[in-house]
Scaffold this motif. Structure first.
Motif, PDB file in Angstrom:
ATOM      1  N   LYS A 226      22.889  36.526  21.736  1.00 17.15           N
ATOM      2  CA  LYS A 226      21.797  37.331  22.280  1.00 17.15           C
ATOM      3  C   LYS A 226      22.346  38.093  23.477  1.00 17.15           C
ATOM      4  N   PRO A 227      23.118  39.132  23.215  1.00 12.33           N
ATOM      5  CA  PRO A 227      23.827  39.826  24.299  1.00 12.33           C
ATOM      6  C   PRO A 227      22.887  40.459  25.309  1.00 12.33           C
ATOM      7  N   HIS A 228      23.238  40.284  26.570  1.00 10.29           N
ATOM      8  CA  HIS A 228      22.502  40.896  27.680  1.00 10.29           C
ATOM      9  C   HIS A 228      23.266  42.149  28.078  1.00 10.29           C
ATOM     10  N   GLN A 229      22.724  43.308  27.759  1.00  9.90           N
ATOM     11  CA  GLN A 229      23.448  44.557  27.917  1.00  9.90           C
ATOM     12  C   GLN A 229      23.858  44.835  29.359  1.00  9.90           C
ATOM     13  N   VAL A 230      22.948  44.575  30.298  1.00 11.01           N
ATOM     14  CA  VAL A 230      23.279  44.816  31.706  1.00 11.01           C
ATOM     15  C   VAL A 230      24.438  43.927  32.132  1.00 11.01           C
ATOM     16  N   LEU A 231      24.413  42.654  31.698  1.00  8.51           N
ATOM     17  CA  LEU A 231      25.499  41.732  32.034  1.00  8.51           C
ATOM     18  C   LEU A 231      26.816  42.199  31.426  1.00  8.51           C
ATOM     19  N   LEU A 232      26.775  42.628  30.159  1.00  8.36           N
ATOM     20  CA  LEU A 232      28.001  43.066  29.511  1.00  8.36           C
ATOM     21  C   LEU A 232      28.575  44.317  30.171  1.00  8.36           C
ATOM     22  N   PHE A 233      27.724  45.316  30.428  1.00 12.49           N
ATOM     23  CA  PHE A 233      28.221  46.543  31.040  1.00 12.49           C
ATOM     24  C   PHE A 233      28.733  46.293  32.466  1.00 12.49           C
ATOM     25  N   SER A 234      28.025  45.481  33.229  1.00  6.56           N
ATOM     26  CA  SER A 234      28.466  45.206  34.601  1.00  6.56           C
ATOM     27  C   SER A 234      29.753  44.389  34.608  1.00  6.56           C
ATOM     28  N   THR A 235      29.872  43.431  33.682  1.00  7.01           N
ATOM     29  CA  THR A 235      31.118  42.659  33.569  1.00  7.01           C
ATOM     30  C   THR A 235      32.266  43.576  33.164  1.00  7.01           C
ATOM     31  N   GLY A 238      33.225  45.836  36.168  1.00  5.67           N
ATOM     32  CA  GLY A 238      33.865  45.069  37.230  1.00  5.67           C
ATOM     33  C   GLY A 238      35.264  44.614  36.858  1.00  5.67           C
ATOM     34  N   CYS A 239      35.426  44.108  35.625  1.00  2.00           N
ATOM     35  CA  CYS A 239      36.735  43.608  35.204  1.00  2.00           C
ATOM     36  C   CYS A 239      37.739  44.742  35.002  1.00  2.00           C
ATOM     37  N   ILE A 240      37.285  45.863  34.438  1.00  2.00           N
ATOM     38  CA  ILE A 240      38.194  46.998  34.268  1.00  2.00           C
ATOM     39  C   ILE A 240      38.610  47.541  35.630  1.00  2.00           C
ATOM     40  N   GLY A 241      37.669  47.620  36.557  1.00  2.00           N
ATOM     41  CA  GLY A 241      38.009  48.083  37.895  1.00  2.00           C
ATOM     42  C   GLY A 241      39.000  47.160  38.581  1.00  2.00           C
ATOM     43  N   LEU A 242      38.761  45.850  38.501  1.00  2.95           N
ATOM     44  CA  LEU A 242      39.677  44.888  39.107  1.00  2.95           C
ATOM     45  C   LEU A 242      41.039  44.947  38.441  1.00  2.95           C
ATOM     46  N   GLY A 243      41.054  44.983  37.102  1.00  2.63           N
ATOM     47  CA  GLY A 243      42.322  45.018  36.391  1.00  2.63           C
ATOM     48  C   GLY A 243      43.132  46.253  36.720  1.00  2.63           C
ATOM     49  N   ALA A 244      42.471  47.406  36.759  1.00  2.00           N
ATOM     50  CA  ALA A 244      43.173  48.644  37.087  1.00  2.00           C
ATOM     51  C   ALA A 244      43.732  48.595  38.501  1.00  2.00           C
ATOM     52  N   PHE A 245      42.945  48.059  39.433  1.00  2.00           N
ATOM     53  CA  PHE A 245      43.402  47.955  40.824  1.00  2.00           C
ATOM     54  C   PHE A 245      44.655  47.086  40.934  1.00  2.00           C
ATOM     55  N   LEU A 246      44.698  45.994  40.160  1.00  2.00           N
ATOM     56  CA  LEU A 246      45.832  45.073  40.250  1.00  2.00           C
ATOM     57  C   LEU A 246      47.075  45.589  39.533  1.00  2.00           C
ATOM     58  N   GLY A 275      37.348  43.003  30.491  1.00  2.00           N
ATOM     59  CA  GLY A 275      36.594  44.236  30.678  1.00  2.00           C
ATOM     60  C   GLY A 275      36.475  45.036  29.402  1.00  2.00           C
ATOM     61  N   TYR A 276      37.593  45.152  28.677  1.00  2.00           N
ATOM     62  CA  TYR A 276      37.550  45.858  27.397  1.00  2.00           C
ATOM     63  C   TYR A 276      36.564  45.175  26.448  1.00  2.00           C
ATOM     64  N   ALA A 277      36.646  43.850  26.368  1.00  2.00           N
ATOM     65  CA  ALA A 277      35.787  43.101  25.444  1.00  2.00           C
ATOM     66  C   ALA A 277      34.317  43.312  25.772  1.00  2.00           C
ATOM     67  N   ALA A 278      33.954  43.143  27.041  1.00  2.00           N
ATOM     68  CA  ALA A 278      32.551  43.274  27.440  1.00  2.00           C
ATOM     69  C   ALA A 278      32.035  44.687  27.194  1.00  2.00           C
ATOM     70  N   THR A 279      32.844  45.685  27.525  1.00  2.00           N
ATOM     71  CA  THR A 279      32.410  47.071  27.362  1.00  2.00           C
ATOM     72  C   THR A 279      32.225  47.438  25.893  1.00  2.00           C
ATOM     73  N   ILE A 280      33.205  47.079  25.059  1.00  2.00           N
ATOM     74  CA  ILE A 280      33.104  47.416  23.636  1.00  2.00           C
ATOM     75  C   ILE A 280      31.942  46.674  22.984  1.00  2.00           C
ATOM     76  N   LEU A 281      31.745  45.409  23.348  1.00  2.00           N
ATOM     77  CA  LEU A 281      30.610  44.661  22.803  1.00  2.00           C
ATOM     78  C   LEU A 281      29.287  45.291  23.225  1.00  2.00           C
TER      79      LEU A 281
END
Length: 385
Positions: A226-235, A238-246, A275-281
């Protein structure tokens, strides 16, 4: 699992992830020796080839495999849940992984030694007992194994990584044998290379275990059902931003100031994969996203078949017993070849699954797991298996 029971968003994610795996395997391993990247002297390349390699290394390399590890953990948890009422659940899952191990060893020895199936099967056998435990055990195991992996980045075990001399010798032999050798010569050299590849697998093995367990934990938590769209997009953001920064070179000064040094790349890689997983899902669960990514669903459902087919096709294209293009074309041209193969597989997967329930290798895997011939027809089943 019957086709009607599958979650299209997960299959779409698997289909997209397969493109990343294809791109890295093709450009960094089939086209040239995987060990060439560890040598100081690089092969001459055009600016376009350097750009392709840089983008793949920063955005795709290891991230696609981390994503596949997460998906494999999700798949294990789904199979475990699907067999919850079956008294032979443990035996069937064990047999499923042993069959995968057999496929992996055949692929490793006879087709391509960059195989990942063998590692996944062994990791799956270790993870399997965790599935019988509570959700906290999955989370704790994931944290522990990922902790071991990160610790190995800071304090690498002595003697684990091949010496520079052995890598240099292997690359020299690969440039000759893979480009011009007969099938027998390529096979013999492929077998000689396995110990070098094994050291790389050992180095990454704790990460594979951790991501398997984390994928199982994510499924058990219910967020994919039961995917929560706001949670998936925010995750995802956030993860893509963190990953790119690192990972991005321009942030090296800030990363150094944070004091995480050698952990920046491995942590950033995992963050990007999440980040890729959450965004694509999240996209795949939207009505417009289903239309946008629908082409990837059949590809993901046949990922096993397509993965093995890629090895056979690229082996023929690049090795001496086929077209012998090993070491002779740049990254950009190789990627164009890979995209052509991938697009062909998109159409073939849709055509095949329009007629049959499973991909051919998926059908064989399922048949050997259950010990009885599985139905291939799309006609409705009279009973569940």
């Amino acid at each position: 699992m019957n086709p009607s029971d599958r979650i299209d968003s997960i299959d779409a994610l698997r289909g997209v992830a397969l493109l990343g795996v294809l791109a890295i395997n093709l450009v960094m391993e089939f086209r040239v020796s995987i060990f060439e990247r560890f040598l100081v002297a690089a092969r001459p390349a055009t600016s376009l080839d350097r750009a392709v390699e840089t983008i793949l290394m920063l955005a795709v390399d290891l991230k696609a495999f981390a994503l596949f590890s997460l998906l494999f953990g999700v798949g294990l948890a789904i199979q475990f849940e699907h067999l919850s009422t079956c008294p032979r659940r443990a035996l069937l899952l064990f047999r499923r992984l042993i069959v995968l191990l057999t496929f992996g060893l055949i692929h490793l020895c006879l087709i391509w030694n960059g195989d990942i199936l063998t590692e996944y099967a062994v990791a799956g056998l270790i993870v399997l007992p965790f599935l019988f435990g509570p959700r906290w055990l999955l989370a704790g195991g994931a944290a522990a194994f990922l902790g071991v992996y990160l610790a190995m980045q800071v304090w690498p075990p002595a003697g684990l990584f091949p010496s520079f001399t052995s890598i240099q010798r292997d690359v020299q032999e690969a440039n000759q044998i893979y480009a011009t050798g007969s099938f027998g010569e390529v096979l013999a050299f492929r077998l000689r290379e396995i110990p070098l590849f094994a050291s790389l697998h050992v180095y990454m093995f704790p990460r594979t275990l951790g991501l398997f367990l984390f994928g199982a934990f994510v499924w058990r938590s219910g967020v994919l059902r039961k995917p929560h769209q706001v949670l998936l997009f925010s995750t995802g953001a956030g993860c893509i931003g963190l990953g790119a920064f690192l990972i991005l070179p321009g942030s090296s000064g800030s990363v150094a100031a944070m004091g995480i040094g050698k952990l920046a790349s491995p942590v950033g890689t995992i963050a990007l994969a999440l980040g890729y997983a959450a965004t694509i899902l999240a996209i795949a669960n939207l009505a417009s996203g289903r239309a946008l990514l629908g082409w990837a669903v059949p590809l993901g459902r046949m990922a096993f078949t397509n993965y093995l087919a890629q090895s056979l096709i690229f082996g023929w294209i690049f090795y001496g017993y086929g077209l012998g293009l090993f070491g002779s074309i740049g990254a950009a041209k190789a990627l164009v070849i890979g995209l052509a193969v991938y697009i062909a597989q998109v159409f073939f997967s849709a055509w095949w699954l329009g007629r049959y329930r499973y991909g051919p290798v998926e059908w064989l895997w399922r048949t050997l797991m259950y010990g009885t011939v599985q139905p291939m027809s799309l006609a409705p089943l009279t009973r569940s298996i």
